[in-house]
Scaffold this motif. Sequence first.
Motif, PDB file in Angstrom:
ATOM      1  N   TYR A 140       0.762  -1.272  -0.016  1.00 38.38           N
ATOM      2  CA  TYR A 140      -0.003  -0.080   0.050  1.00 38.38           C
ATOM      3  C   TYR A 140       0.692   1.225   0.224  1.00 38.38           C
ATOM      4  N   ASP A 141       2.193   0.985  -0.362  1.00 41.49           N
ATOM      5  CA  ASP A 141       2.964   2.230  -0.108  1.00 41.49           C
ATOM      6  C   ASP A 141       2.873   3.061  -1.717  1.00 41.49           C
ATOM      7  N   ILE A 142       2.247   4.286  -1.681  1.00 38.34           N
ATOM      8  CA  ILE A 142       1.912   4.925  -2.847  1.00 38.34           C
ATOM      9  C   ILE A 142       3.092   6.018  -3.307  1.00 38.34           C
ATOM     10  N   THR A 143       4.064   5.871  -2.627  1.00 30.96           N
ATOM     11  CA  THR A 143       5.400   6.662  -3.102  1.00 30.96           C
ATOM     12  C   THR A 143       5.427   6.149  -4.648  1.00 30.96           C
ATOM     13  N   CYS A 144       5.850   7.252  -5.477  1.00 36.20           N
ATOM     14  CA  CYS A 144       6.072   6.700  -7.001  1.00 36.20           C
ATOM     15  C   CYS A 144       7.543   6.266  -7.021  1.00 36.20           C
ATOM     16  N   PRO A 145       7.475   4.844  -7.572  1.00 34.35           N
ATOM     17  CA  PRO A 145       8.619   4.117  -7.739  1.00 34.35           C
ATOM     18  C   PRO A 145       9.820   4.582  -8.880  1.00 34.35           C
ATOM     19  N   LYS A 146       9.194   5.414  -9.548  1.00 33.05           N
ATOM     20  CA  LYS A 146      10.057   6.043 -10.506  1.00 33.05           C
ATOM     21  C   LYS A 146      10.730   7.503 -10.074  1.00 33.05           C
ATOM     22  N   CYS A 147      10.190   8.461  -9.647  1.00 30.08           N
ATOM     23  CA  CYS A 147      10.663   9.669  -9.353  1.00 30.08           C
ATOM     24  C   CYS A 147      10.450   9.865  -7.881  1.00 30.08           C
ATOM     25  N   LYS A 148       9.985   8.852  -7.004  1.00 32.27           N
ATOM     26  CA  LYS A 148      10.272   8.834  -5.577  1.00 32.27           C
ATOM     27  C   LYS A 148       9.219   9.996  -4.747  1.00 32.27           C
ATOM     28  N   GLY A 149       8.309  10.522  -5.867  1.00 31.36           N
ATOM     29  CA  GLY A 149       7.601  11.573  -5.479  1.00 31.36           C
ATOM     30  C   GLY A 149       6.222  11.086  -4.592  1.00 31.36           C
ATOM     31  N   SER A 150       5.619  12.014  -3.935  1.00 32.24           N
ATOM     32  CA  SER A 150       4.403  11.639  -3.109  1.00 32.24           C
ATOM     33  C   SER A 150       3.100  12.172  -3.591  1.00 32.24           C
ATOM     34  N   ASN A 151       3.205  12.732  -4.890  1.00 34.35           N
ATOM     35  CA  ASN A 151       2.139  13.667  -5.486  1.00 34.35           C
ATOM     36  C   ASN A 151       1.360  12.291  -6.355  1.00 34.35           C
ATOM     37  N   THR A 152       0.847  11.351  -5.646  1.00 32.96           N
ATOM     38  CA  THR A 152       0.250  10.266  -6.493  1.00 32.96           C
ATOM     39  C   THR A 152      -1.229  10.246  -6.134  1.00 32.96           C
ATOM     40  N   GLU A 153      -1.930   9.659  -6.943  1.00 35.75           N
ATOM     41  CA  GLU A 153      -3.322   9.157  -6.705  1.00 35.75           C
ATOM     42  C   GLU A 153      -3.672   7.847  -7.076  1.00 35.75           C
ATOM     43  N   LEU A 182       6.397   4.007  17.461  1.00 37.00           N
ATOM     44  CA  LEU A 182       5.642   5.333  16.786  1.00 37.00           C
ATOM     45  C   LEU A 182       6.330   5.572  15.582  1.00 37.00           C
ATOM     46  N   GLU A 183       7.661   5.730  15.477  1.00 34.14           N
ATOM     47  CA  GLU A 183       8.348   5.790  14.081  1.00 34.14           C
ATOM     48  C   GLU A 183       8.089   5.313  13.147  1.00 34.14           C
ATOM     49  N   LYS A 184       7.981   4.025  13.196  1.00 44.67           N
ATOM     50  CA  LYS A 184       7.738   2.929  12.162  1.00 44.67           C
ATOM     51  C   LYS A 184       6.226   3.079  11.766  1.00 44.67           C
ATOM     52  N   LEU A 185       5.231   3.357  12.894  1.00 43.32           N
ATOM     53  CA  LEU A 185       3.977   3.356  12.513  1.00 43.32           C
ATOM     54  C   LEU A 185       3.802   4.551  11.557  1.00 43.32           C
ATOM     55  N   LYS A 186       4.348   5.553  11.828  1.00 38.67           N
ATOM     56  CA  LYS A 186       4.496   7.102  11.184  1.00 38.67           C
ATOM     57  C   LYS A 186       4.866   6.526   9.876  1.00 38.67           C
ATOM     58  N   GLU A 187       5.831   6.076   9.731  1.00 34.84           N
ATOM     59  CA  GLU A 187       6.686   5.942   8.387  1.00 34.84           C
ATOM     60  C   GLU A 187       5.687   5.134   7.474  1.00 34.84           C
ATOM     61  N   THR A 188       4.974   3.958   8.060  1.00 39.09           N
ATOM     62  CA  THR A 188       4.219   3.250   7.140  1.00 39.09           C
ATOM     63  C   THR A 188       2.896   3.889   6.554  1.00 39.09           C
ATOM     64  N   VAL A 189       2.413   4.824   7.397  1.00 38.18           N
ATOM     65  CA  VAL A 189       1.170   5.512   7.138  1.00 38.18           C
ATOM     66  C   VAL A 189       1.355   6.448   6.282  1.00 38.18           C
ATOM     67  N   ILE A 190       2.648   7.580   6.388  1.00 39.78           N
ATOM     68  CA  ILE A 190       2.780   8.227   5.343  1.00 39.78           C
ATOM     69  C   ILE A 190       2.918   7.822   3.910  1.00 39.78           C
ATOM     70  N   LYS A 191       3.583   6.716   4.031  1.00 44.43           N
ATOM     71  CA  LYS A 191       3.641   6.067   2.515  1.00 44.43           C
ATOM     72  C   LYS A 191       2.354   5.877   1.997  1.00 44.43           C
ATOM     73  N   MET A 192       1.564   5.162   2.682  1.00 43.68           N
ATOM     74  CA  MET A 192       0.286   5.114   2.479  1.00 43.68           C
ATOM     75  C   MET A 192      -0.570   6.112   1.845  1.00 43.68           C
ATOM     76  N   ASN A 193      -0.337   7.295   2.880  1.00 44.20           N
ATOM     77  CA  ASN A 193      -1.172   8.321   2.567  1.00 44.20           C
ATOM     78  C   ASN A 193      -0.456   9.738   2.843  1.00 44.20           C
ATOM     79  N   PRO A 194       0.408  10.018   2.129  1.00 40.84           N
ATOM     80  CA  PRO A 194       1.078  11.226   2.266  1.00 40.84           C
ATOM     81  C   PRO A 194       0.667  12.482   2.610  1.00 40.84           C
ATOM     82  N   GLY A 195      -0.895  12.605   2.350  1.00 45.24           N
ATOM     83  CA  GLY A 195      -1.597  14.024   3.015  1.00 45.24           C
ATOM     84  C   GLY A 195      -2.005  13.893   4.470  1.00 45.24           C
ATOM     85  N   VAL A 196      -1.674  12.776   5.077  1.00 47.44           N
ATOM     86  CA  VAL A 196      -2.282  12.724   6.318  1.00 47.44           C
ATOM     87  C   VAL A 196      -1.566  13.301   7.128  1.00 47.44           C
TER      88      VAL A 196
END
Lengths: 113, 215
Positions: free
Chosen positions: A85-98, B175-189
């Motif tokens: 569920y990691d939606i970081t862009c694998p190409k440019c590493k950006g997080s401006n993804t949908e 806590l740090e691991k949790l935050k890292e995981t969630v931010i990757k799933m939901n960058p705007g959170v």
Amino acid sequence: MHEMGVTESMMDVVLRHADKNNANKVTRINLVLGEMSSVVPYSISFYFDMLSKDTVAEGAELNFRTVKFKARCSDCGKKFKPRDYDITCPKCKGSNTEIISGREFQVESIEIN
Amino acid sequence: MEIKVLEGVFDANEIVAKENRGILDKSGTYMVNMMASPGAGKTSLIVKTLEGLSGDLKSVVIEGDIAGKVDAERVSDTGTEAIQINTGGSCHLEAKQVNTALANLSLEGIGLAIVENVGNLVCPAEFKLGEDLKVMILSAAEGDDKPLKYPLMFSESDVLIVNKIDLIPYTNFNLEKLKETVIKMNPGVTIFEVSCTNGDGISEWVEWLKKRIKG
Ligand SMILES: Nc1nc2c(ncn2[C@@H]2O[C@H](COP(=O)(O)OP(=O)(O)OP(=O)(O)O)[C@@H](O)[C@H]2O)c(=O)[nH]1
Ligand SMILES: [Mg+2]
Ligand SMILES: [Zn+2]
Ligand SMILES: [Zn+2]
């Protein structure tokens, strides 16, 4: 309990379209289900058998098409399948993804006669 | 004969959610949908939030539970109007239940409506209520592995509140691991760390919420 309500909503959609098209019988219901949806096909089928009794949809076959969880990068345009569920862009590493698919639960079509 | 339908099963709920949005916009009421598993601290956080806001904003609380009115009573004790919805077995709130609740409230002059969803980490995330803000609470006692097990709510929420941080020393919660995981799933959170028991972090959350409401 949850799937019963969801199945009722699904039946509402199916019966409304069946009625509009003067169906005598619904033989098949084609459903699109996102990987990330909370809906469980097995439970939908279970409640469907119960709820469709004495309706034109009784005995219809439920066909689930699973849609993969996919995202797209708004910066570089890359489409990708997120891992964990990691939606970081694998190409440019950006997080401006949908997220572009994986959450839907849709009645795609019904087959009637 | 095949007939194209292309209709989402949750579309009907979304139409009512939009109707709720219209009702709230008319009275200028900001609505927060508070979601978490049973016992994570939804009612505790609502009570703390109301205390923190006291004087600034007139609020109401809509309590969703499978049965009983314990939580509505806990909120009423603080002097804030609370109304209870019993879902009668259903594990989440839907827009039409909130619609009925809104119809039974006088929203005139109410700046904030907080909805406490049914205790459940799965399906409440699937049903829009017409809210301005989706807030989820995860308590330290539940473990830091929850995002990958219940991804929908973690990726749908605007705010994640990590509650019961006073208990972290007694657990293996990272806590740090949790935050890292969630931010990757939901960058705007936006993430807050609080303890409803000793009050840590509550004022940061309340100040942030006030700014959001003022828009
Ligand atoms: N140690 C500790 N306990 C807390 C904290 N916040 C809440 N609790 C306790 O956790 C229990 C559950 O809190 P509630 O606020 O009732 O949780 P809830 O999410 O509303 O529960 P349901 O409505 O039943 O789903 C209560 O016994 C609270 O006193 C906290 O920050 N630290
Ligand atoms: Mg509660
Ligand atoms: Zn990119
Ligand atoms: Zn549910």
